[in-house]
Design an enzyme around this catalytic site. Structure first.
Site, short mmCIF file in Angstrom:
data_model
loop_
_atom_site.label_atom_id
_atom_site.label_comp_id
_atom_site.label_asym_id
_atom_site.label_seq_id
_atom_site.Cartn_x
_atom_site.Cartn_y
_atom_site.Cartn_z
N PRO A 1 10.48 10.09 -12.19
CA PRO A 1 10.61 8.76 -12.81
C PRO A 1 9.32 7.96 -12.84
CG PRO A 1 11.52 8.72 -10.60
CD PRO A 1 11.13 10.14 -10.86
N ASP B 1 6.67 14.77 -18.84
CA ASP B 1 7.91 15.31 -18.28
C ASP B 1 8.63 16.10 -19.37
OD1 ASP B 1 9.27 14.59 -15.36
OD2 ASP B 1 10.65 15.46 -16.82
N LYS C 1 4.80 8.21 -8.64
CA LYS C 1 3.42 8.57 -8.32
C LYS C 1 2.50 8.20 -9.49
CE LYS C 1 4.84 12.14 -5.12
NZ LYS C 1 6.24 12.37 -5.56
N CYS D 1 4.41 16.55 -13.86
CA CYS D 1 5.88 16.43 -13.73
C CYS D 1 6.13 15.01 -13.24
CB CYS D 1 6.40 17.45 -12.73
SG CYS D 1 6.11 19.15 -13.25
N ASP E 1 6.88 20.78 -22.01
CA ASP E 1 7.04 21.71 -20.89
C ASP E 1 5.64 21.97 -20.34
OD1 ASP E 1 7.16 23.89 -19.27
OD2 ASP E 1 8.51 25.05 -20.55
N CYS F 1 9.24 18.04 -2.77
CA CYS F 1 10.01 17.28 -1.78
C CYS F 1 11.10 18.19 -1.21
CB CYS F 1 10.55 15.99 -2.35
SG CYS F 1 11.23 16.13 -3.98
C1 LIG Z 1 9.90 16.02 -8.24
S1 LIG Z 1 10.25 15.36 -9.78
C2 LIG Z 1 8.84 14.40 -10.08
C3 LIG Z 1 8.81 13.07 -9.37
C4 LIG Z 1 7.65 12.19 -9.82
N1 LIG Z 1 6.38 12.87 -9.71
C5 LIG Z 1 7.60 10.88 -9.08
O1 LIG Z 1 6.83 10.75 -8.12
O2 LIG Z 1 8.31 9.95 -9.46
C6 LIG Z 1 10.00 16.70 -10.85
C7 LIG Z 1 10.04 16.38 -12.31
O3 LIG Z 1 9.61 17.55 -13.01
C8 LIG Z 1 10.24 17.57 -14.26
N2 LIG Z 1 10.11 18.94 -14.79
C9 LIG Z 1 10.83 20.04 -14.50
N3 LIG Z 1 10.37 21.10 -15.17
C10 LIG Z 1 9.32 20.67 -15.91
C11 LIG Z 1 8.43 21.29 -16.83
N4 LIG Z 1 8.52 22.58 -17.10
N5 LIG Z 1 7.49 20.52 -17.42
C12 LIG Z 1 7.38 19.20 -17.16
N6 LIG Z 1 8.20 18.56 -16.29
C13 LIG Z 1 9.15 19.28 -15.68
C14 LIG Z 1 11.64 17.11 -13.95
O4 LIG Z 1 12.27 16.60 -15.11
C15 LIG Z 1 11.41 16.04 -12.88
O5 LIG Z 1 11.36 14.78 -13.47
#
Ligand SMILES: C[S@@+](CC[C@H](N)C(=O)[O-])C[C@H]1O[C@@H](n2cnc3c(N)ncnc32)[C@H](O)[C@@H]1O
Length: 378
Positions: free
Chosen positions: A189, A210, A192, A186, A236, A319
């Site tokens: 942006p 993502d 990480k 996931c 997904d 978070c």
């Molecule tokens: C907490 S944020 C991630 C922040 C990122 N790891 C960073 O450090 O910049 C969670 C992310 O999960 C994505 N997300 C939500 N459901 C998802 C899925 N089923 N598969 C992949 N990504 C997903 C969202 O679009 C979002 O960008």
């Protein structure tokens, strides 16, 4: 760019926004790639409250605590006769009772003192008829949170990234190595992701995923800015593991689906309700919405376990502060996937996990929780 130059550029910016206090950029003693900007430990009672005040709405108040100046639309009141350059105290309208344009002290015992600032716009600029004022109305000089005002343009682009300590710790816990095959499930942006790529010295294979097109575009942009070697896919992540034993998968580089036991390291930085990351005065989240994250987090976790090599490392992070999305998921995972073992991470800056699940006391010391540090019973 050399680390010393990055630090000097950050210090220049800090000097420009520091206001009444000097913020220092420092090397971290424990985290080699990190330059630390410590917040100033301003005790609430030590900030002097001034005779003149401005009231601000709750969104503006939260932004002030994160280091923002006060923009015109957020101002609710300013005392009559206040001039540009006057020093004022800033208060949040906790009860949402302050009338826009009030011209005297707001007599509400529940208003919250946020800090002090210098007026940049007068009442007539803010509250005149048919006005839609823009721009900074009050330059904030000191706040009870002690945070400097730092935004996207603060750091030299492509050479440094604003990260909080828990985010840094997630990637350090993952411990990606040069030749690892790593999955960031996931990723957008991409903060990480960039850190992982840096620790891998742009070698090995890093796959970042993502779910939505917009988020993937954002992720691509971040990776481009940092020239990070990352294979990016829109998918997904709860459905990226090959389920049918007879099904084959293309080369990892081609993207999902992936065969079971493919990755050395997996980061699951799960979608969550983001409670507790930023100061907030109000939150309209419903119990139903709050509960909706756990099933998704479990699905993603299930996919991660399937894709992890034996002896591989999976880091789960959120978070948010709720027990269900954190200790609750770890407890569920250990119960559900007997192949998993909770391990200690060498660096511990967080506090132990909260009680309230079946995690033992020893297990709770192996997970890390970052602020609020007190357990919920104290
Ligand atoms: C907490 S944020 C991630 C922040 C990122 N790891 C960073 O450090 O910049 C969670 C992310 O999960 C994505 N997300 C939500 N459901 C998802 C899925 N089923 N598969 C992949 N990504 C997903 C969202 O679009 C979002 O960008």
């Amino acid at each position: 760019m050399d680390r010393k130059i990055v630090k000097e550029l950050i210090q220049e910016q800090l000097n420009a926004v520091a206001g009444a206090h000097g913020f220092q950029a420092e090397y971290s003693d424990f985290l080699p790639n990190v330059i630390v900007i410590n917040h100033i430990d301003i005790k609430h009672e030590k900030l002097q409250k001034l005779p003149s005040e401005v009231m601000v709405d709750l969104d503006c108040a939260a932004a002030v605590l994160r280091g923002a100046h006060i923009y015109a639309p957020g101002v609710l009141s300013m005392i009559s006769g206040t001039l540009i350059g006057d020093k004022v105290s800033i208060y949040a309208d906790l009860n949402r009772k302050c009338k826009k344009g009030l011209l005297k002290i707001f007599p509400d015992s529940r208003k919250v003192f946020l800090g002090n600032g210098v007026v940049k716009m007068t009442r007539s600029m803010l509250f005149g008829d048919n006005l839609a004022p823009k721009g900074v109305a009050v330059g904030v000089t000191e706040t009870i949170s002690g945070c400097p005002s730092i935004g996207d343009a603060f750091l030299p682009s492509g050479f440094a990234m604003l990260q909080n300590l828990p985010s840094i710790m997630c990637v350090n816990a993952l411990d990606p190595q040069k030749n690892d095959l790593v999955l960031d499930m996931c990723a957008s942006p991409g903060n990480k992701t960039i850190h992982i790529a840096a620790l891998m010295e742009n070698q090995g294979t890093l796959i970042a995923i993502d779910k939505t097109a917009g988020k993937v575009a954002q992720l691509r942009k971040t990776c481009q800015i940092f020239a990070a070697k990352v294979r990016i896919f829109q998918a997904d992540s709860s459905k990226i593991a090959v389920e049918d034993p007879g099904q084959t998968a293309a080369n990892v580089d081609q993207g999902p689906p992936f065969l079971p036991e493919t990755f050395d390291k997996i980061l699951l930085d799960a979608p969550c309700r983001v409670l507790g990351k930023r100061p907030e005065f109000h939150n309209r989240v419903t119990e139903k919405v709050l509960k909706s994250y756990v099933p998704l987090q479990r699905k993603l976790f299930t996919s991660a376990v399937s894709l992890l090599k034996p002896k591989g490392r999976l880091v789960y992070s959120t978070c948010t502060i709720t027990l269900a999305e954190n200790e609750g998921i770890v407890e569920w995972a250990l119960r559900t996937f007997k192949c998993l073992r909770l391990v200690n991470i060498a660096q511990h800056f967080g506090s132990p996990g909260w009680p309230g699940t079946t995690l033992t006391e020893v297990q709770r010391t192996k997970v890390q929780r970052f602020g609020p540090n007190l357990d919920p019973d104290t």
